[in-house]
Design a protein around this motif. Structure first.
Motif, PDB file in Angstrom:
ATOM      1  N   ALA A  93       0.825  -1.206   0.000  1.00  0.00           N
ATOM      2  CA  ALA A  93       0.000   0.000   0.000  1.00  0.00           C
ATOM      3  C   ALA A  93       0.859   1.255   0.000  1.00  0.00           C
ATOM      4  O   ALA A  93       1.819   1.367   0.764  1.00  0.00           O
ATOM      5  CB  ALA A  93      -0.914  -0.008   1.231  1.00  0.00           C
ATOM      6  N   GLY A  94       0.509   2.188  -0.882  1.00  0.00           N
ATOM      7  CA  GLY A  94       1.206   3.468  -0.922  1.00  0.00           C
ATOM      8  C   GLY A  94       2.475   3.485  -1.755  1.00  0.00           C
ATOM      9  O   GLY A  94       3.135   4.515  -1.851  1.00  0.00           O
ATOM     10  N   ILE A  95       2.838   2.340  -2.343  1.00  0.00           N
ATOM     11  CA  ILE A  95       4.058   2.271  -3.157  1.00  0.00           C
ATOM     12  C   ILE A  95       3.679   1.835  -4.570  1.00  0.00           C
ATOM     13  O   ILE A  95       2.929   0.862  -4.749  1.00  0.00           O
ATOM     14  CB  ILE A  95       5.076   1.282  -2.567  1.00  0.00           C
ATOM     15  N   THR A  96       4.176   2.546  -5.565  1.00  0.00           N
ATOM     16  CA  THR A  96       3.847   2.244  -6.961  1.00  0.00           C
ATOM     17  C   THR A  96       5.116   2.041  -7.773  1.00  0.00           C
ATOM     18  O   THR A  96       6.024   2.882  -7.735  1.00  0.00           O
ATOM     19  CB  THR A  96       3.028   3.387  -7.588  1.00  0.00           C
ATOM     20  N   TRP A  97       5.176   0.915  -8.461  1.00  0.00           N
ATOM     21  CA  TRP A  97       6.281   0.645  -9.367  1.00  0.00           C
ATOM     22  C   TRP A  97       5.811   0.841 -10.802  1.00  0.00           C
ATOM     23  O   TRP A  97       4.692   0.443 -11.150  1.00  0.00           O
ATOM     24  CB  TRP A  97       6.781  -0.794  -9.216  1.00  0.00           C
TER      25      TRP A  97
END
Length: 293
Positions: free
Chosen positions: A31-35
């Motif tokens: 959650a809260g991290i985008t690759w």
């Protein structure tokens, strides 16, 4: 048509000889991290090593020995959580362990999202804004060591398939992988408890020494006094915490070796650190030598 068939046969043979056994690790969404984009594998001239960056889906590559002795080690390469030094702290380690009859699993845990060259990114930030590294690492690290715990659980649940002893599953990590190792050490439960731990020059600056678990497994800490990142004191503190808690612990501190020595040959005593691990594992009755040894 004949040329096409020959080409297909050659490609098929090549794929067979280089076949990899890759296992995807069960994981929850970060959650809260985008690759953006997929993971990248390339040779870094800066680090003079093969690296992997932008890992968003944790996996591990299985390395099976010809004559397994039941012991297994999950190997977590380092790289500041921006990259994985996949050869000198990963596959080369696994191949050496295989020669001793140990089954190895090279773990690709989740990393800081990066662009085309994660090694260049962390190098630039180290030179211009070191605090930024910590800011980017902090939200990712809990997912990184969650991947380590999930890897242990997976190996244990599939011990028969991997031909390993479910009571002899170790975790070895280098630098940032050492921080992952410490995260594993402080957050396991009955299903994913490691049977032994080997943090190698662990990054204690991002994963500080904490309270020792009541059922803490045996640990071997490895580092060099001249580590340019200043990690020797943290390694000593980690050793002391296990010692004070009366848990099985050993420390191999080299006068010279620097940081990130892994399986590199520097012509120093630290080149043989992995042999010291093997001796320690025998002394701890983790590895039972055969009659021929």
């Amino acid at each position: 048509m004949k040329r096409i068939i020959i080409l297909l046969l050659c490609v098929s043979a090549g794929n067979f000889t280089t076949a990899q056994e890759i296992v995807q690790i069960p994981h929850e969404k970060a959650a809260g991290i985008t690759w953006e984009g997929s993971e990248k594998a390339y040779y870094s001239k800066l680090w003079e090593n093969d690296v992997v960056t932008n890992v968003s889906i944790p996996t591990m590559e299985v390395f099976r020995p010809e004559n397994p002795n039941g012991v297994s080690v999950i190997v977590a390469p380092g790289g500041g959580l921006y990259a994985l030094s996949i050869k000198s702290e990963g596959t080369d380690v696994a191949k050496w362990l295989n020669q001793q009859g140990i089954t190895a699993f090279v773990l690709k845990y989740r990393l800081v999202p990066t662009g085309e060259d994660g090694v260049q990114e962390i190098s630039d930030e180290a030179a211009t804004n070191p605090a930024r590294i910590g800011e980017r690492v902090a939200p990712v690290l809990p997912f990184s060591y969650a991947d380590g715990l999930a890897a242990i659980k997976h190996v244990r649940e599939n011990a028969d398939t991997f031909k390993v002893d479910s009571r002899k599953i170790g975790f070895m990590g280098f630098s940032a992988g050492g921080a992952v190792t410490m995260g594993v050490a402080y957050n396991y439960d009955k299903t994913n408890r490691p049977d032994f731990l080997v943090p190698v020059y662990p990054w204690t600056l991002v994963m500080p020494v904490q309270e020792v678990p009541r059922d803490a497994p045996p640990m071997l800490v490895i580092c060099a006094s001249d580590d340019p990142l200043g990690l020797a004191p943290g390694s000593v503190e980690l050793y002391s915490s296990w010692l004070k808690a009366n848990k099985p612990i050993a420390l191999q501190m080299y006068a010279k070796g620097g940081h990130g020595f892994g399986m590199k040959n520097q012509g120093l005593p630290s080149d043989d650190w992995i042999k010291r691990f093997h001796e320690w594992a025998i002394a701890q009755d983790i590895i039972i030598p055969s009659a021929a040894e």
